[in-house]
Design an enzyme around this catalytic site. Structure first.
Site, PDB file in Angstrom:
ATOM      1  N   SER A   1      -9.372 -14.255  -1.117  1.00  0.00           N
ATOM      2  CA  SER A   1     -10.193 -12.920  -1.685  1.00  0.00           C
ATOM      3  C   SER A   1     -10.745 -12.627  -2.006  1.00  0.00           C
ATOM      4  O   SER A   1     -11.756 -13.239  -3.800  1.00  0.00           O
ATOM      5  CB  SER A   1      -8.774 -12.813  -2.697  1.00  0.00           C
ATOM      6  OG  SER A   1      -8.751 -11.257  -2.350  1.00  0.00           O
TER       7      SER A   1
ATOM      8  N   HIS B   1       0.946  -1.507  -0.203  1.00  0.00           N
ATOM      9  CA  HIS B   1      -0.318   0.095   0.137  1.00  0.00           C
ATOM     10  C   HIS B   1       1.205   1.387   0.275  1.00  0.00           C
ATOM     11  O   HIS B   1       1.901   0.939   0.526  1.00  0.00           O
ATOM     12  CB  HIS B   1      -1.324   0.041   1.213  1.00  0.00           C
ATOM     13  CG  HIS B   1      -2.619   1.211   0.964  1.00  0.00           C
ATOM     14  ND1 HIS B   1      -2.000   2.073   2.057  1.00  0.00           N
ATOM     15  CD2 HIS B   1      -2.695   0.960   0.509  1.00  0.00           C
ATOM     16  CE1 HIS B   1      -3.250   2.798   1.771  1.00  0.00           C
ATOM     17  NE2 HIS B   1      -4.023   2.434   1.093  1.00  0.00           N
TER      18      HIS B   1
END
Length: 377
Positions: A326, A125
């Site tokens: 996911s 991130h």
């Protein structure tokens, strides 16, 4: 003009109506970001009548007594348990979001390691690189594999070259774009193989941290897999109208960092001074109302919907895939119109949609249809 004049009230009402109208129109087209819109916190609205403040360490006393420290402790303990850290060994607090959680974990790692070299992957991130600059930590970006996982050969070589320095490794427990989970077992094998005497692992589990505890076959993700601190977002899986999160680390680490502040009669162990007292209530409400079984059902439904999305894309000639455990569905970058309409997140030549609880199969069918009707130029 009087503050309670009809003109001012009219202006207030108009602005609120405008924002509500915008939000209500956008909400049915939110498919690209990990924000759970299935929530109702009307029971908590009366709390907004009070100036509550969670200043200071939630595990200590504060002179400012209008706080929700007790609830905050319950949230931290519950999340620590999910992350496989016994309550008696855990410390943490409710943050303003994933970035603050990452900053705290990395800050603790810096203080524990003293002048470390930080390692993070290309798919990490964006907050992490910013944090490393703010904290003035030497760092090396590691290559990523095509699926978004860290390139472990590159990690091994980078650590080998700098093995005289402690390592601060930022592991992704679900990358932002592809939902990839860095292999904690492999990471620990590398540092042990290189006989690195000191290392610290911070896990960014903003989204998948509240997914993996509820699946039958999770990848390694918690403290039992070598993590030293972990950050989880609150406005993603929990569902919250206010950005928030939780950071959890080992109590022994924080004990070396805190200092007493007489003004508020509390230990200064958190990054922020004044902290939100409502968000711990929001997270507590969500955890209590749903329970472990409820989150297990929510996660199972999300993953089923994600598999449906992969199939629908592929059936229509649009290659799509998702990582293990996911709900992030990756597919070729669509046209600007489709990106805008469905608020999809793109990077380079790919985009993704995320099957949050509010994302229905009908919405997926409409996204696929729009991709076909409005192909990229």
């Amino acid at each position: 003009m009087s503050m309670d004049s009809p003109a001012i009230q009219s202006e207030l009402d108009a602005r609120i109506h405008q924002v509500l109208s915008e939000f209500s129109q956008l909400s049915p087209f939110s498919a690209g970001y990990p924000v759970n819109q299935n929530f109702d916190y009307a029971d908590l609205y009366p709390l907004l009548a009070y100036a509550a403040n969670n200043v200071g360490d939630p595990f200590g006393y504060s002179r400012y007594q209008s706080n929700t420290h007790e609830t905050e402790r319950e949230v931290v303990t519950a999340v620590a348990d999910l992350m496989r850290l016994p309550a008696e060994d855990a410390w943490g607090y409710v943050t303003a979001g994933g970035t603050e959680g990452n900053m705290y974990g990395i800050y603790v790692g810096r203080e524990m390691m003293r002048d470390p070299v930080a390692y993070f992957s290309q798919d990490t991130h964006y907050s992490v690189l910013k944090i490393l600059h703010v904290l003035n930590i030497r760092n090396i970006m590691i290559r990523s594999q095509d699926n978004g996982e860290m390139d472990y050969d590159d990690l091994r070589e980078s650590i080998r070259i700098n093995r005289t320095s402690p390592a601060l490794i930022v592991a992704n427990i679900g990358t932002t774009m592809k939902g990839a989970v860095d292999n904690l077992d492999r990471i620990r094998e590398i540092v042990q193989e290189l006989a690195l005497p000191r290392y610290y692992i911070h896990a960014d589990a903003a989204f998948h941290g509240m997914i993996l505890p509820f699946v039958d076959d999770p990848q390694p993700f918690g403290f039992d897999s070598g993590v030293d601190s972990i950050a989880v977002s609150g406005h993603k899986m929990f569902g919250s109208p206010i950005p928030c999160g939780v950071v959890v680390t080992k109590k022994e680490y924080t004990a070396q960092i805190g200092r007493a502040i007489e003004y508020v009669g509390a230990l200064d162990t958190t990054l922020l001074g004044s902290r939100n007292a409502i968000t711990p209530m929001i997270m507590w409400y969500s955890m209590t109302k749903n329970g472990v079984d409820g989150f297990r059902r929510i996660v199972a439904d999300m993953l089923d919907t994600a598999e449906y999305a992969v199939q629908r894309f592929n059936e229509n000639g649009i290659p799509a895939w998702r990582a293990k455990n996911s709900p992030i569905v990756v597919f070729p970058r669509p046209s600007p119109y489709v990106l805008f309409l469905w608020q999809l997140a793109p990077i380079d030549d790919i985009a993704h949609l995320i099957t949050m609880p509010h994302v229905t199969r009908q919405m997926i069918d409409e996204v696929v249809a729009d991709c076909l009707e409005w192909p990229p130029v």
